[in-house]
Structure formats: structure tokens, C-alpha cells
Scaffold this active site. Structure first.
Site, mmCIF file in Angstrom:
data_model
loop_
_atom_site.group_PDB
_atom_site.id
_atom_site.type_symbol
_atom_site.label_atom_id
_atom_site.label_comp_id
_atom_site.label_asym_id
_atom_site.label_seq_id
_atom_site.Cartn_x
_atom_site.Cartn_y
_atom_site.Cartn_z
ATOM 1 C CG ASP A 86 -0.273 0.108 2.552
ATOM 2 O OD1 ASP A 86 0.780 -0.553 2.734
ATOM 3 O OD2 ASP A 86 -0.766 0.843 3.435
ATOM 4 C CD GLU A 152 4.095 1.050 7.170
ATOM 5 O OE1 GLU A 152 4.779 1.353 8.143
ATOM 6 O OE2 GLU A 152 3.766 1.900 6.299
HETATM 7 N N1 BES Z 1 8.677 3.171 5.558
HETATM 8 C C1 BES Z 1 8.077 4.119 6.421
HETATM 9 C C2 BES Z 1 8.840 4.352 7.691
HETATM 10 C C3 BES Z 1 10.283 4.747 7.551
HETATM 11 C C4 BES Z 1 10.744 5.478 6.471
HETATM 12 C C5 BES Z 1 11.168 4.375 8.522
HETATM 13 C C6 BES Z 1 12.075 5.807 6.351
HETATM 14 C C7 BES Z 1 12.483 4.729 8.434
HETATM 15 C C8 BES Z 1 12.950 5.434 7.325
HETATM 16 C C9 BES Z 1 6.657 3.661 6.748
HETATM 17 O O1 BES Z 1 5.950 3.304 5.583
HETATM 18 C C10 BES Z 1 5.905 4.807 7.343
HETATM 19 O O2 BES Z 1 5.638 5.752 6.654
HETATM 20 N N2 BES Z 1 5.536 4.717 8.620
HETATM 21 C C11 BES Z 1 4.706 5.695 9.236
HETATM 22 C C12 BES Z 1 3.987 5.124 10.413
HETATM 23 C C13 BES Z 1 2.695 4.416 10.060
HETATM 24 C C14 BES Z 1 2.027 3.911 11.307
HETATM 25 C C15 BES Z 1 1.767 5.273 9.266
HETATM 26 C C16 BES Z 1 5.518 6.856 9.738
HETATM 27 O O3 BES Z 1 6.706 6.692 10.093
HETATM 28 O O4 BES Z 1 4.962 7.949 9.784
HETATM 29 MN MN MN Z 2 7.090 2.108 4.349
HETATM 30 MN MN MN Z 3 5.260 5.186 4.602
#
Ligand code: BES
Ligand code: MN
Ligand code: MN
Length: 455
Positions: A86, A152
């Protein structure tokens, strides 16, 4: 291996671009059919690559694509590869230089929503697997379980249920995820920590209807003014967060650990310049790198209310709203911080308004070990393909399921990511370097070989 990659890289890129054309936005129900199509596309490509028992596992939300390769045998190690198909919404569309779901390669970068986060990085795993199966250089040395989810970006709630219900099926020795980044293309690194998250929507309510600001202004509390004051009070003049008890459980790093971290190449000038800022800003006493990794933060993600249309309308709104998130570090927990935030935010409501705090999904922070055979296998793999030993870094983002994998499956994770902070994930013009995509495909088989050979 190099020959196979060189001979097939154009096809690999074309297949990824076809996948990126499917707008698998999980946050917006209008893309639901596309999310399902993106899952089907992934299933078909996994099958073509030689993955067995590929299934689309239904959940109460978007399906999980699951497949296995168990032919390495019962004596071999098992790696559970996780990623997400996604993507974030592409809004605002008008800020994209080319449409978000019509991928293009420009300046050696693939531009599309999801190019880096996380379809491009998931696809590295599919193609690395194909390469191990087909290039006649020794096959696949580990058992592999592939698990890719479609929620995710909206909190992984159904994945959590799936994992809890399928512990036997998901038995493995380690989790491997490519959904993070490296410091630079000539500075390989491995993230060994992720922050947690506590996320809230707040509503401040004043009068029972929008009011004429001349007839009533001055004699009533304005909900927007009140919300702004409340938000402003959440940080002090040193950038510390003022919520009582907020820092109680924060893991403070020792001077030695901080000195070690400061060795990672990080240019304050590049940091400011890349985002067009004259100065960086944050909690006093910490560097930009520390502020974005080992320190907890609080940010308003959105704020709205009142009249925002053309021209002027003299009005005092009945309500004001904001979305407020906190990034958490070990050993804060999302339950603890959610409770502390809610209690504090409700307590600072000024006279004349009421406040409602609605918590959204949260997530726990993690640190992953650097002394494990899996970490060493990843570091050695990167050293081979980049020609430089990767440095461990603490990441600022969140992948809440990593802590859940540890608590539910007892498994540590290796974050073998290949993105760059400058890839504009979640922003307009998201992109992924062709170099990074190919480097990932090249590096992943080394990980499996190193890991299989390790004692
Ligand atoms: N892949 C990201 C997180 C990420 C990006 C970690 C770059 C380290 C380096 C993930 O898809 C993301 O966006 N996570 C969200 C949290 C989620 C609960 C919506 C975030 O970090 O905001
Ligand atoms: Mn991600
Ligand atoms: Mn992300």
C-alpha cells in the site's frame, strides 16, 4: 549474478513501473479495487519468480500476500521477509511534476507514489529471489517466507491479527525488511532503531454555532485562538515538550553512545539546504541527527477550522481541529504517552471551550541488535556490494509491526533498506534511485548467503 542483473534490469524496472501504475492507496476507500489489483499483481510476480504456495490472505481490511520457498530444507535457516504494497495518498496532485501513478525515469530516478515506500523496495526482494533461482550460482540458501501487507500506511491493524493467528505458519529465525534508508549512496548504513508513535485528533468546541465576529467577538472564547494557545504551550522555549511525565521513561544515551553516533557522516549544511531552510530547529542540547532519531518529538500534522475560502468572512467558528503526533523512543510506550497527552491536553483547555482528544493508531519504538548473525550478514552483504562497511544508525520513522514481531513471534528484525531521506516519501515527487533499486537486488542474495553460512 552481475551478468543476470545487467541482462534483466530493464525488464525489472518495467515490471516495477507497471506495479507503480496501480494506485494502491490504503487510506482512501475509493482506491479499494486498486489495492486488490496491486495484491494480485504481486502474487503473480512472486509465482513467476518461483515462490511456492502464494496466497492472497483475506483480512477484515486489505489482503496480505503470502508465499513460501521451503526447498532449502528443514536444516536451513528461515527468513521472514516483510514489506507493504500500500502507498500513501498522492495529494496534493498539483505539486507533482509528473502524475504520481504514471511512473517515469528521470535523472536515473523512478518517480511515482510508492517508488521507494515501499513497492520499489518490496520489488527488490522479488527480483533478488528470481535471480537466486535462475542465475545458476547456487540457488536459494535459506527458506524464505514472504509476507506483504496492504495496510502499513494506516496502522497495520489487520496484520497484527493475522500474525497472532498464524504463529506456526510464520515460524522463522529472523525478519528481513527493506522499508528504511541509507545515509547516502556512498555511505551505506543500516537502521538499528525506529521510533514509536502516538497520534491524536483533537477538537476544541466553543459556541453552539459559528458566530458573527463583530456581534460576539471579545465576549466569547474563540476555539481557534484557544487551540493555537494550547498547541503553543506544548513546547517550552528550549524546545522541550511540556506534557507532565513525557520524558519519564526516555532512554538517555550515554556520552560515549552519543559520541559514537556523532561519527556517522551527517552534514548540517546539506540537511538545511536540501529542505530550503536557513536554520535547523529543535530541542536544545541535541544535534539535528539526535533530534530526528534518539529524541521524542511532538508535531501538529494538520490544523483546520473557521473560514478558509476566498476573501474575508468575519466569523468565530464553533469548532477547531488538529491532528497531533508524537514520535517515541525507547522505553516510552504508546499507551503511556497517549494517556499522558490526553490527560494534559484536556486539562489545559482555557475557560469557555471544551476539548475532546481522540487517539488514533499508535506504535512502539524498537532498537534492533547489532551483535546478531543476521545483522552481521546484512552488514557484510552491504560491505561487499558498496565496498564500504555500513554504519549503524537510529532511524526517525516508524514501522510499528517491528516491535510486534518481537513481542508476538519473538523475532528480531534486520532493516536492510536502500532509500534516501531525499526520496520524498509521503511527499509530492516521491522517487527511488535506479542505483538504489539495483543495489538492493544485488545486495539481498549476499545477505541470504552470509546468513546461511553463519554459525
Ligand atoms: N517506511 C516508512 C517508515 C520509515 C521510512 C522508517 C524511512 C524509516 C525510514 C513507513 O511506511 C511509514 O511511513 N511509517 C509511518 C507510520 C505508520 C504507522 C503510518 C511513519 O513513520 O509515519
Ligand atoms: Mn514504508
Ligand atoms: Mn510510509
Amino acid at each position: 549474478m552481475a551478468a543476470y542483473l545487467a541482462a534483466n534490469q530493464t525488464r525489472f524496472l518495467d515490471e516495477l513501473m507497471d506495479w507503480l501504475r496501480i494506485p494502491s492507496v490504503s487510506a482512501d476507500p475509493k482506491f479499494h479495487a486498486d489495492v486488490l489489483r496491486a495484491a494480485d499483481y504481486l502474487k503473480a510476480r512472486l509465482e513467476e519468480a518461483g515462490v511456492q504456495n502464494v496466497e492472497i490472505c483475506p483480512t477484515a481490511g486489505n489482503p496480505i500476500v503470502y508465499g513460501e520457498y521451503l526447498a532449502a530444507g528443514p536444516g536451513a535457516k528461515t527468513v521472514l521477509v516483510y514489506g507493504h504494497y500500500d502507498v500513501q495518498p498522492a495529494d496534493p496532485y498539483e505539486l507533482w511534476n509528473s502524475p504520481p501513478f504514471e511512473p517515469v525515469i528521470k535523472d536515473e530516478k523512478i518517480y511515482a507514489r510508492g517508488a521507494c515506500d515501499d513497492k520499489g523496495q518490496v520489488y527488490m526482494h522479488v527480483k533478488a529471489f528470481e535471480m537466486m533461482m535462475r542465475d545458476g550460482q547456487g540457488g536459494v540458501p535459506c527458506n524464505i517466507k514472504f509476507m506483504f501487507e496492504g495496510e502499513e500506511e494506516i496502522g497495520s491493524n489487520n496484520l497484527e491479527i493475522f500474525v497472532k493467528a498464524n504463529k506456526e505458519k510464520l515460524k522463522a529465525d529472523v525478519i528481513l525488511i527493506s522499508d528504511t534508508g541509507i545515509l547516502a549512496n556512498d555511505v551505506p548504513s543500516i537502521e538499528v532503531g525506529l521510533r514509536g508513535l502516538s497520534y491524536h485528533e483533537v477538537t476544541v468546541t466553543g459556541p453552539n454555532r459559528d458566530l458573527h465576529s463583530g456581534l460576539y467577538g471579545g465576549a466569547v472564547q474563540n476555539p481557534i485562538n484557544a487551540l493555537c494557545e494550547m498547541i503553543a504551550s506544548l513546547h517550552d522555549e528550549n524546545g522541550h515538550i511540556t506534557i507532565p511525565g513525557f520524558y519519564d521513561n526516555v532512554d538517555e544515551l550515554s556520552a560515549d553512545e552519543r559520541a559514537e553516533m556523532a561519527k556517522a557522516p551527517f552534514s548540517e549544511e546539506d540537511f538545511k539546504q536540501s529542505i530550503g531552510l536557513p536554520d535547523s530547529y529543535g530541542e536544545k542540547g541535541y544535534s539535528s541527527m539526535e533530534r530526528t532519531s534518539i529524541r521524542p518529538t511532538l508535531d501538529v500534522n494538520g490544523i483546520w477550522g473557521g473560514y478558509t475560502g476566498e476573501g474575508a468572512k468575519t466569523v468565530i467558528a464553533s469548532q477547531a481541529h488538529a491532528k497531533i503526533s508524537m514520535r517515541l523512543v525507547p522505553h516510552q510506550t504508546s499507551a503511556e504517552i497517549t494517556e499522558k497527552f490526553k490527560r494534559h491536553f484536556e486539562s489545559i483547555a482555557p475557560q469557555g471551550v471544551t476539548v475532546e482528544v481522540r487517539p488514533h493508531h499508535g506504535g512502539e519504538p524498537v532498537v534492533t541488535p547489532t551483535n546478531s548473525i543476521a545483522y552481521r550478514a546484512a552488514a557484510d552483504a552491504m560491505e561487499t556490494t558498496f565496498g564500504k562497511r555500513p554504519v549503524p544508525t537510529r532511524g526517525g520513522g516508524s514501522i510499528p509491526i517491528v516491535a510486534m514481531f518481537k513481542s508476538e513471534l519473538g523475532l528480531d528484525t534486520v532493516l536492510l533498506g536502500f532509500g534516501l531521506d531525499s526520496d520524498a516519501i509521503h511527499s509530492p515527487n516521491e522517487h527511488f534511485g535506479v542505483f538504489n533499486f539495483l543495489k538492493g537486488i544485488e545486495t539481498i542474495p549476499h545477505f541470504y548467503r552470509n546468513y546461511a553460512a553463519a554459525q
